[in-house]
Design a protein around this motif. Structure first.
Motif, short mmCIF file in Angstrom:
data_model
loop_
_atom_site.label_atom_id
_atom_site.label_comp_id
_atom_site.label_asym_id
_atom_site.label_seq_id
_atom_site.Cartn_x
_atom_site.Cartn_y
_atom_site.Cartn_z
N THR A 72 0.84 -1.20 0.00
CA THR A 72 0.00 0.00 0.00
C THR A 72 0.87 1.25 0.00
O THR A 72 1.77 1.39 0.83
CB THR A 72 -0.92 0.04 1.23
N SER A 74 0.68 5.40 0.46
CA SER A 74 -0.11 6.52 0.97
C SER A 74 0.75 7.77 0.95
O SER A 74 1.90 7.74 1.39
CB SER A 74 -0.59 6.24 2.40
N ALA A 139 -3.84 0.65 -2.92
CA ALA A 139 -3.65 -0.65 -2.27
C ALA A 139 -3.59 -1.75 -3.33
O ALA A 139 -4.51 -1.87 -4.15
CB ALA A 139 -4.78 -0.92 -1.28
N VAL A 206 3.66 0.54 2.72
CA VAL A 206 3.52 -0.61 3.60
C VAL A 206 3.70 -1.86 2.75
O VAL A 206 2.89 -2.14 1.86
CB VAL A 206 2.16 -0.61 4.31
N GLN A 209 0.90 -5.54 2.93
CA GLN A 209 -0.48 -5.37 3.36
C GLN A 209 -1.23 -4.44 2.38
O GLN A 209 -0.66 -3.44 1.93
CB GLN A 209 -0.57 -4.75 4.75
N LEU A 211 -4.06 -1.97 2.53
CA LEU A 211 -4.75 -1.25 3.60
C LEU A 211 -5.79 -0.27 3.05
O LEU A 211 -5.66 0.24 1.93
CB LEU A 211 -3.75 -0.49 4.47
N SER A 215 -6.34 3.75 7.49
CA SER A 215 -5.09 3.50 8.21
C SER A 215 -4.23 4.75 8.28
O SER A 215 -3.32 4.83 9.11
CB SER A 215 -4.31 2.37 7.53
N LEU A 234 1.23 0.78 12.63
CA LEU A 234 1.43 0.14 11.34
C LEU A 234 2.71 -0.68 11.33
O LEU A 234 3.73 -0.27 11.89
CB LEU A 234 1.49 1.19 10.22
#
Length: 502
Positions: A72, A74, A139, A206, A209, A211, A215, A234
């Protein structure tokens, strides 16, 4: 009109001139379990990328990733250029020349592209507001049997499901963010192209995962606005990363995740900024540069804080992305190159004059046509409604001009290197002592400047300066970083102050 001006609204991402007060900060403080640093983790810094100086971050992974199929991204981004492609995260397989990319097209479409799996997702929504911060989450989970579940794209917490091009990754295809030997790039494509022009904050990857955006952010229960939250708890995986840009001497510092820092290219400590997704400062507006129809005589850079003329024989104009019709506001302008007796002209301008800036040809020039609009020029003159008159000292290269506008009482004051000119007193209130101009507040005002040819080069400081500050002064709310003291009762131009005083 408390929220007047050209301000991006986070819940209207396709607008380029939307109005609205954007994002009040929620200060999330938390202590990370295990390897989290024991200090506040709410957003206080961003990184300003300038395309012209080839600014970017890059690192190569030397360990096996947690997963080459699940991960993921962000990040919070604010565009400075809305007419060029801009990459903000890429994974590159150096051995096989495959890659996974997340970027904005020049059209404003968010694009997720990848080779070695045939991915090409292009949103129908267009994100082209140069005053707004956007939170982008992508994601990946290519193990999913349903194609649309393999890549999920979110902007400001809202999943994007409408794509003009909608090709998803093949099942079990590789994403090239975390594999041993892969290269992660921030603000650049693998060949050095598609350089990011703008700001970034709170960058996370990440590894292993897929997410949800919750998150990393949440909806403010009072405002309904999507805001960041502390990313405590996290687990970033073997090749994940979290960058907060708080270390000015190491802007590629990885705060959590794989300990390999990113290497800076072109970036210096001056590129660390306090313009963030929690305190959004004004910049100059790239959508308001015209001097007459289809003619652009000014160039912006350094996060839309540097204004320079071009090589033509015409003057160009630019104005702040945020406006005000009440309250008291302050900014500073550094004269990098003021090689002209009349230009650059700095000051304030009304909304009506900006709207009419396409015709006649000089209507957007500071101080030219409407009473109540005023400019201060290097020859020491003030210009009101096209009329010049004696005002203050001359100014030249490296001088810093302060602009203070009192919209409650209707007055504008100018300072040179901290001294207000003509014995003006910006704290005099209704007496408006020796103001450069007085007016009856009735409309929106903008800070702005007019430059002439490429011999004019100036830097604006609305509170997050693009140049070095030797002293450091904040407004009464603790915002901004100014060379000279902010007059009592005046504030830097950002969304928090606008929400309170604008």
């Amino acid at each position: 009109m408390a929220n007047g001006g050209i301000i991006g609204t986070v819940n209207n991402p396709t607008s380029s001139t939307a109005t609205g007060v954007w994002q009040q900060e929620e200060q999330y403080e938390a202590v990370r379990d295990g390897t989290w640093p024991s200090r506040p983790l709410f957003t206080t810094k961003s990184l300003r990328f300038n395309r012209g100086s080839s600014d970017f971050l890059r690192r190569t992974m030397s360990t096996a990733g947690t997963s080459d199929k699940i991960g993921t991204y962000s990040g919070w981004v604010k565009r400075s250029t809305v007419s060029l492609d801009g990459m903000f995260f890429e994974g590159k397989d150096l051995a096989a020349n495959n890659y996974t990319q997340i970027y904005f097209q020049a059209t404003g479409a968010l694009t997720i592209y990848g080779s070695g799996g045939g991915m090409d997702l292009v949103t129908t929504a267009l994100f082209r507001d140069p005053s707004a911060w956007y939170h982008v989450v992508v994601a990946f989970d290519t193990t999913q049997g349903t194609a649309s579940n393999r890549v999920k794209v979110y902007v400001n917490g809202v999943q994007q499901t409408s794509f003009s091009t909608g090709t998803y990754l093949a099942q079990n295809a590789t994403i090239y963010f975390g594999v041993n030997g892969d290269q992660q790039g921030i603000g650049v494509r693998e060949d050095g192209a598609l350089l990011w022009n703008g700001y970034m904050a709170e960058i996370c990857y990440v590894d292993g995962q897929a997410l949800a955006p919750t998150s990393f952010g949440e909806t403010n229960s009072q405002t309904g606005i999507w805001v960041p939250k502390a990313v405590t708890g996290l687990t970033f995986g073997n090749n994940g990363c979290y960058l907060d840009f708080k270390n000015a001497s190491n802007l590629g510092n990885v705060v959590a995740g794989n300990s390999t820092d990113f290497t800076e290219n072109g970036l210096t400590s001056l590129d660390q900024s306090t313009d963030t997704c929690t305190t959004n400062f004004a910049t100059l507006n790239p959508l308001a540069l015209r001097n007459n129809p289809n003619a652009y005589y000014a160039v912006l850079s350094q996060g839309n804080l540097k204004l320079k003329g071009n090589a033509t024989t015409n003057n160009g104009n630019s104005f702040s992305t945020m406006a005000f019709d009440t309250g008291k506001w302050y900014c500073e302008v550094k004269m990098v190159d003021a090689d002209n007796s009349l230009f650059p002209i700095v000051g304030v301008i009304t909304e009506a004059e900006i709207v009419s800036a396409n015709s006649p040809s000089n209507s957007g020039q500071i101080g030219t046509t409407i009473a109540g609009t005023v400019g201060y020029s290097p020859d020491g003159q003030k210009i009101v409604a096209g009329t010049e008159s004696s005002y203050g000292n001359t100014f030249t290269n490296n001088d810093i001009i302060g602009i203070a506008i009192d919209c409650d009482n209707g007055a504008v004051y100018f300072s040179k290197n901290g001294t207000f000119q003509a014995s003006g007193n910006p704290t005099s209130g209704s007496s408006r002592t020796n103001a450069a101009v007085t007016f009856t507040p009735s409309t929106n005002y903008f800070f702005g400047a007019s430059v002439y040819k490429d011999t004019n080069d100036i830097d604006f400081n609305f509170g997050s300066p693009p140049f070095a500050i030797s002293s450091g002064n904040t407004d009464g709310n603790g915002f901004g970083n100014f060379e000279y003291a902010v007059p009592s009762g005046y504030f830097s131009l950002n969304t928090k102050n606008l929400a309170e005083y604008g």
